[in-house]
Design a protein around this motif. Structure first.
Motif, PDB file in Angstrom:
ATOM      1  N   ILE A   1      -0.475   7.747   6.649  1.00 56.46           N
ATOM      2  CA  ILE A   1      -1.119   8.022   5.372  1.00 56.46           C
ATOM      3  C   ILE A   1      -0.156   7.681   4.246  1.00 56.46           C
ATOM      4  CG2 ILE A   1      -2.061   9.815   3.869  1.00 56.46           C
ATOM      5  CD1 ILE A   1      -2.945  11.284   6.419  1.00 56.46           C
ATOM      6  N   ARG A   2      -0.693   7.023   3.254  1.00 53.46           N
ATOM      7  CA  ARG A   2       0.093   6.721   2.061  1.00 53.46           C
ATOM      8  C   ARG A   2      -0.812   6.762   0.842  1.00 53.46           C
ATOM      9  NH1 ARG A   2      -1.426   1.945   0.234  1.00 53.46           N
ATOM     10  NH2 ARG A   2      -1.940   0.239   1.630  1.00 53.46           N
ATOM     11  N   LEU A   3      -0.204   6.778  -0.322  1.00 52.58           N
ATOM     12  CA  LEU A   3      -0.914   6.780  -1.586  1.00 52.58           C
ATOM     13  C   LEU A   3      -1.591   5.421  -1.801  1.00 52.58           C
ATOM     14  CD1 LEU A   3      -1.442   8.514  -4.107  1.00 52.58           C
ATOM     15  CD2 LEU A   3       0.630   7.531  -5.104  1.00 52.58           C
ATOM     16  N   TYR A   4      -2.765   5.468  -2.375  1.00 52.22           N
ATOM     17  CA  TYR A   4      -3.515   4.260  -2.734  1.00 52.22           C
ATOM     18  C   TYR A   4      -2.695   3.364  -3.655  1.00 52.22           C
ATOM     19  CZ  TYR A   4      -6.735   1.540  -5.622  1.00 52.22           C
ATOM     20  OH  TYR A   4      -7.354   0.533  -6.316  1.00 52.22           O
ATOM     21  N   ARG A   5      -2.863   2.047  -3.463  1.00 50.19           N
ATOM     22  CA  ARG A   5      -2.294   1.040  -4.356  1.00 50.19           C
ATOM     23  C   ARG A   5      -3.442   0.150  -4.833  1.00 50.19           C
ATOM     24  NH1 ARG A   5       2.559   0.414  -0.256  1.00 50.19           N
ATOM     25  NH2 ARG A   5       1.040  -0.709   0.979  1.00 50.19           N
ATOM     26  N   PRO A   6      -3.379  -0.369  -6.040  1.00 49.43           N
ATOM     27  CA  PRO A   6      -4.467  -1.227  -6.539  1.00 49.43           C
ATOM     28  C   PRO A   6      -4.824  -2.378  -5.591  1.00 49.43           C
ATOM     29  CG  PRO A   6      -3.037  -0.634  -8.355  1.00 49.43           C
ATOM     30  CD  PRO A   6      -2.384  -0.112  -7.088  1.00 49.43           C
ATOM     31  N   ALA A   7      -3.874  -2.883  -4.846  1.00 51.41           N
ATOM     32  CA  ALA A   7      -4.165  -3.965  -3.898  1.00 51.41           C
ATOM     33  C   ALA A   7      -5.085  -3.511  -2.766  1.00 51.41           C
ATOM     34  CB  ALA A   7      -2.860  -4.512  -3.315  1.00 51.41           C
TER      35      ALA A   7
ATOM     36  N   SER B   1     -10.229  -3.477   0.193  1.00 45.55           N
ATOM     37  CA  SER B   1     -10.336  -2.870   1.529  1.00 45.55           C
ATOM     38  C   SER B   1     -11.160  -1.593   1.481  1.00 45.55           C
ATOM     39  CB  SER B   1      -8.955  -2.561   2.098  1.00 45.55           C
ATOM     40  OG  SER B   1      -8.233  -3.737   2.343  1.00 45.55           O
ATOM     41  N   LEU B   2     -10.931  -0.769   0.465  1.00 44.79           N
ATOM     42  CA  LEU B   2     -11.707   0.466   0.326  1.00 44.79           C
ATOM     43  C   LEU B   2     -13.183   0.149   0.145  1.00 44.79           C
ATOM     44  CD1 LEU B   2      -8.872   1.724   0.066  1.00 44.79           C
ATOM     45  CD2 LEU B   2      -9.803   3.164  -1.737  1.00 44.79           C
ATOM     46  N   LYS B   3     -13.469  -0.863  -0.636  1.00 41.70           N
ATOM     47  CA  LYS B   3     -14.865  -1.244  -0.864  1.00 41.70           C
ATOM     48  C   LYS B   3     -15.507  -1.789   0.415  1.00 41.70           C
ATOM     49  CE  LYS B   3     -14.761  -1.921  -5.826  1.00 41.70           C
ATOM     50  NZ  LYS B   3     -15.077  -2.838  -6.930  1.00 41.70           N
TER      51      LYS B   3
ATOM     52  N   PHE C   1      -5.888   8.510  -0.969  1.00 40.16           N
ATOM     53  CA  PHE C   1      -4.951   8.267   0.130  1.00 40.16           C
ATOM     54  C   PHE C   1      -5.596   7.354   1.161  1.00 40.16           C
ATOM     55  CE2 PHE C   1      -4.449  12.454  -1.750  1.00 40.16           C
ATOM     56  CZ  PHE C   1      -3.151  12.355  -2.237  1.00 40.16           C
ATOM     57  N   VAL C   2      -4.786   6.493   1.735  1.00 38.57           N
ATOM     58  CA  VAL C   2      -5.287   5.555   2.741  1.00 38.57           C
ATOM     59  C   VAL C   2      -4.542   5.748   4.056  1.00 38.57           C
ATOM     60  CG1 VAL C   2      -5.922   3.835   0.998  1.00 38.57           C
ATOM     61  CG2 VAL C   2      -3.713   3.673   2.122  1.00 38.57           C
ATOM     62  N   TRP C   3      -5.238   5.407   5.134  1.00 35.75           N
ATOM     63  CA  TRP C   3      -4.606   5.335   6.448  1.00 35.75           C
ATOM     64  C   TRP C   3      -4.398   3.857   6.727  1.00 35.75           C
ATOM     65  CZ3 TRP C   3      -3.061   9.173   9.846  1.00 35.75           C
ATOM     66  CH2 TRP C   3      -2.515   8.694  11.051  1.00 35.75           C
ATOM     67  N   GLU C   4      -3.153   3.493   6.976  1.00 38.39           N
ATOM     68  CA  GLU C   4      -2.823   2.096   7.187  1.00 38.39           C
ATOM     69  C   GLU C   4      -2.087   1.903   8.503  1.00 38.39           C
ATOM     70  OE1 GLU C   4      -1.073  -1.409   4.461  1.00 38.39           O
ATOM     71  OE2 GLU C   4       0.270   0.307   4.704  1.00 38.39           O
ATOM     72  N   GLU C   5      -2.513   0.894   9.243  1.00 43.40           N
ATOM     73  CA  GLU C   5      -1.831   0.402  10.448  1.00 43.40           C
ATOM     74  C   GLU C   5      -1.978  -1.106  10.396  1.00 43.40           C
ATOM     75  OE1 GLU C   5      -3.665   2.043  13.936  1.00 43.40           O
ATOM     76  OE2 GLU C   5      -3.341   4.111  13.291  1.00 43.40           O
ATOM     77  N   ASP C   6      -1.072  -1.791   9.785  1.00 43.90           N
ATOM     78  CA  ASP C   6      -1.151  -3.227   9.522  1.00 43.90           C
ATOM     79  C   ASP C   6      -2.251  -3.570   8.521  1.00 43.90           C
ATOM     80  OD1 ASP C   6       0.941  -3.771  11.319  1.00 43.90           O
ATOM     81  OD2 ASP C   6      -0.454  -3.950  12.995  1.00 43.90           O
ATOM     82  N   GLN C   7      -3.269  -2.764   8.443  1.00 43.68           N
ATOM     83  CA  GLN C   7      -4.340  -2.920   7.463  1.00 43.68           C
ATOM     84  C   GLN C   7      -4.891  -1.527   7.167  1.00 43.68           C
ATOM     85  OE1 GLN C   7      -7.127  -5.195  10.013  1.00 43.68           O
ATOM     86  NE2 GLN C   7      -8.584  -3.552   9.611  1.00 43.68           N
ATOM     87  N   VAL C   8      -5.647  -1.405   6.093  1.00 44.67           N
ATOM     88  CA  VAL C   8      -6.256  -0.124   5.748  1.00 44.67           C
ATOM     89  C   VAL C   8      -7.422   0.121   6.699  1.00 44.67           C
ATOM     90  CG1 VAL C   8      -7.455   1.183   3.967  1.00 44.67           C
ATOM     91  CG2 VAL C   8      -5.536  -0.292   3.336  1.00 44.67           C
TER      92      VAL C   8
END
Length: 154
Positions: A2-8, A12-14, A63-70
């Motif tokens: 888990i990490r904080l959202y970034r504009p980039a 992916s969220l959409k 917050f996003v869950w990332e493992e090589d990608q969101v």
């Protein structure tokens, strides 16, 4: 992780939102019954919610869950006056569900809301959302009301 959202992360969220909310969105329900409205489909309306969730200071509670990608995300909103925080959106890609990612995102978001001084958290789901209807109570949420949405063409 888990990490904080970034504009980039926005696209992916959409993408995750469009996949995960296709069968559990008021906007998709409207389109299924009434067709497109205003020349826009349900995705356009739902994805605007994500834009609002990450706008300005609100991005500090995404917050996003990332493992090589969101693979998933959760959004929060703070209401300092009412002391009730909210979770507008939570989604994990279907192929990564049942791994506990949603629960970890939820725990993280609830911790964040506590740190921000919230005394309660609320989340909404549709009755047709079988996953949410089971998941949210399993994380400690209790149902307090049901709401009916109506629409008519003008």
């Amino acid at each position: 992780m888990i990490r904080l959202y970034r504009p980039a992360d926005l696209e992916s969220l959409k993408e995750i939102t469009a996949i995960c909310f296709a069968k559990v969105s008021i906007d998709a329900n409207i389109e299924a019954q009434f067709g497109a409205i205003g020349g826009r489909d349900w995705r356009w309306r739902k994805l605007r919610h994500i834009d609002q969730d990450v706008e300005g200071e609100r991005a500090r509670g995404v917050f996003v869950w990332e493992e090589d990608q969101v693979l998933g995300y959760i959004t929060t909103r703070i209401d300092a006056e009412s002391k009730i925080g909210s979770i507008p959106n939570l989604a994990v890609l279907p192929e990564h569900q049942s791994r506990g990612l949603g629960r970890k995102l939820m725990d993280h978001a609830l911790d964040y809301l506590r740190q921000q001084g919230m005394e309660a958290a609320k989340i909404e789901t549709l009755a047709q959302n079988a996953v949410g209807s089971q998941f949210y109570p399993s994380t400690g949420f209790r149902e307090v009301a049901r709401q009916i949405h109506y629409l008519m063409r003008l």
